[in-house]
Every structure is written in structure tokens, then in C-alpha cells.
Design a protein around this motif. Structure first.
Motif, PDB file in Angstrom:
ATOM      1  N   UNK A  92       0.836  -1.207   0.000  1.00  0.00           N
ATOM      2  CA  UNK A  92       0.000   0.000   0.000  1.00  0.00           C
ATOM      3  C   UNK A  92       0.869   1.255   0.000  1.00  0.00           C
ATOM      4  N   UNK A  93       1.915   1.245   0.826  1.00  0.00           N
ATOM      5  CA  UNK A  93       2.817   2.394   0.886  1.00  0.00           C
ATOM      6  C   UNK A  93       3.559   2.577  -0.441  1.00  0.00           C
ATOM      7  N   UNK A  94       4.057   1.483  -0.992  1.00  0.00           N
ATOM      8  CA  UNK A  94       4.786   1.557  -2.261  1.00  0.00           C
ATOM      9  C   UNK A  94       3.883   2.093  -3.374  1.00  0.00           C
ATOM     10  N   UNK A  95       2.690   1.569  -3.480  1.00  0.00           N
ATOM     11  CA  UNK A  95       1.760   2.029  -4.519  1.00  0.00           C
ATOM     12  C   UNK A  95       1.324   3.474  -4.277  1.00  0.00           C
ATOM     13  N   UNK A  96       1.172   3.842  -3.014  1.00  0.00           N
ATOM     14  CA  UNK A  96       0.804   5.218  -2.682  1.00  0.00           C
ATOM     15  C   UNK A  96       1.869   6.205  -3.121  1.00  0.00           C
ATOM     16  N   UNK A  97       3.136   5.880  -2.860  1.00  0.00           N
ATOM     17  CA  UNK A  97       4.234   6.748  -3.291  1.00  0.00           C
ATOM     18  C   UNK A  97       4.289   6.782  -4.814  1.00  0.00           C
ATOM     19  N   UNK A  98       4.124   5.642  -5.437  1.00  0.00           N
ATOM     20  CA  UNK A  98       4.128   5.586  -6.910  1.00  0.00           C
ATOM     21  C   UNK A  98       3.029   6.496  -7.486  1.00  0.00           C
ATOM     22  N   UNK A  99       1.861   6.469  -6.873  1.00  0.00           N
ATOM     23  CA  UNK A  99       0.763   7.334  -7.322  1.00  0.00           C
ATOM     24  C   UNK A  99       1.141   8.811  -7.190  1.00  0.00           C
ATOM     25  N   UNK A 100       1.740   9.179  -6.068  1.00  0.00           N
ATOM     26  CA  UNK A 100       2.151  10.573  -5.861  1.00  0.00           C
ATOM     27  C   UNK A 100       3.144  11.017  -6.931  1.00  0.00           C
ATOM     28  N   UNK A 101       4.086  10.152  -7.254  1.00  0.00           N
ATOM     29  CA  UNK A 101       5.089  10.470  -8.278  1.00  0.00           C
ATOM     30  C   UNK A 101       4.422  10.681  -9.637  1.00  0.00           C
ATOM     31  N   UNK A 102       3.445   9.852  -9.955  1.00  0.00           N
ATOM     32  CA  UNK A 102       2.748   9.963 -11.237  1.00  0.00           C
ATOM     33  C   UNK A 102       1.807  11.164 -11.298  1.00  0.00           C
ATOM     34  N   UNK A 103       1.300  11.592 -10.163  1.00  0.00           N
ATOM     35  CA  UNK A 103       0.395  12.747 -10.126  1.00  0.00           C
ATOM     36  C   UNK A 103       1.181  14.068 -10.178  1.00  0.00           C
ATOM     37  N   UNK A 104       2.236  14.173  -9.353  1.00  0.00           N
ATOM     38  CA  UNK A 104       2.915  15.462  -9.167  1.00  0.00           C
ATOM     39  C   UNK A 104       4.209  15.615  -9.973  1.00  0.00           C
TER      40      UNK A 104
END
Length: 164
Positions: free
Chosen positions: A47-59
Motif C-alpha cells: 500500500x505504501x509503495x503504490x501510494x508513493x508511486x501514485x504521488x510520483x505519477x500525479x505530481x
């Protein structure tokens, strides 16, 4: 320059995105990636890994700045937070090699000018530096924003590369 600051945590991983142009800084967004107690460790880390990945792709940050771990008391907590930090680093390293880390003392010094400042002083300075109406909540997010600000103020030349 856009910087994603991360305050590693197992239950709550704080994050903050700051944009800097010269000496001007602007808060883009902040929050926490949360994992629930009772969920298997591998699922929480994912969950943490995917959450960080999402942040990188958004911002699409140029750099990612991590607060270095500092624990003096609970070894079990330190190991869990270390695993969470590892999950975040893996996600960030898939995105960029521009990974940096700052000790709590470096962050305190950069934000308040005093390496032994308390949390309230840091939070108040985050509010002032970014011209916010209120202190970002929860504390984990405010800490991540402080880490991003530290990186913006330090500049790459003075930063410590996490990836060597």
C-alpha cells in the motif's frame, strides 16, 4: 523545481509537494498514506509503495527528499518504519535517481535556524514560510513538508544523495 518530501512511517507516511522558484516556495499539496493495523505486513508495505508511486505519477517531482530515520527507544518500531521507508525508496527509485535524505537535525536547522527546535516551532515555521492560513495536519504531513522545504533551501549542491 518540484520536490516531494516524505516522512517515512508504517501506519502513516507523511508526504508534501513543494514547488520552488528561486527563493519563493509554494505548497502544492500534502497528506498521508495510511495503512491499517491488523493488515499483513506485506500488504501494508505494498500500500505504501503504490501510494508513493501514485504521488510520483500525479505530481511529477524533480527530486524526492526523505527524512532520515531516528529512533532511540523501540527497536520493533524502528524495523517496521525502516521497512516502510524501503518500500517508499523502491517506488521513488523506479521513478528517479534524484533521491535525497536529511536528518531531523538538518531539517530543524533549515526550517527554524535551530537544530534542536521542537515540533511546534517547525510547524509554525512551515506555516510562515509557505504563507499558509493554518498549520498542515497531521504532524506526519507537516514533517514531510518541512523535509521538502529543507531540500528546496539546501539546493542540490549541498544535499546528500540517498542513491550513491
Amino acid at each position: 523545481m518540484i520536490v516531494l518530501g516524505i516522512d517515512p512511517g508504517y501506519a502513516l507516511m507523511g508526504w508534501g509537494v513543494v514547488e520552488a522558484e528561486g527563493s519563493r516556495m509554494k505548497l502544492i499539496n500534502y497528506g498521508c498514506i495510511e495503512t491499517k493495523a491488523g493488515v499483513p505486513m506485506q500488504n501494508r508495505l505494498r500500500t505504501l509503495q503504490l501510494g508513493v508511486r501514485d504521488l510520483l505519477n500525479i505530481y511529477h517531482p524533480d527530486d524526492v527528499a526523505f527524512e532520515e530515520l531516528f529512533f532511540a527507544r523501540n527497536v520493533t518500531t524502528a524495523l517496521m518504519v525502516g521497512a516502510a521507508r524501503g518500500a517508499a525508496i523502491i517506488a521513488a527509485a523506479e521513478y528517479t535517481q534524484n533521491l535525497y535524505e536529511y536528518t531531523p537535525m538538518q531539517i530543524k536547522q533549515a526550517i527554524t535556524g535551530y537544530g534542536k527546535a521542537d515540533k511546534k516551532q517547525i510547524q509554525q515555521m512551515v506555516k510562515l514560510l509557505l504563507k499558509l492560513d493554518e498549520i498542515p495536519k497531521p504532524d506526519d504531513a507537516a514533517d514531510a513538508i518541512a523535509c521538502a522545504i529543507t531540500h528546496c533551501q539546501a539546493g542540490v549542491a549541498k544535499s546528500q544523495f540517498l542513491m550513491k
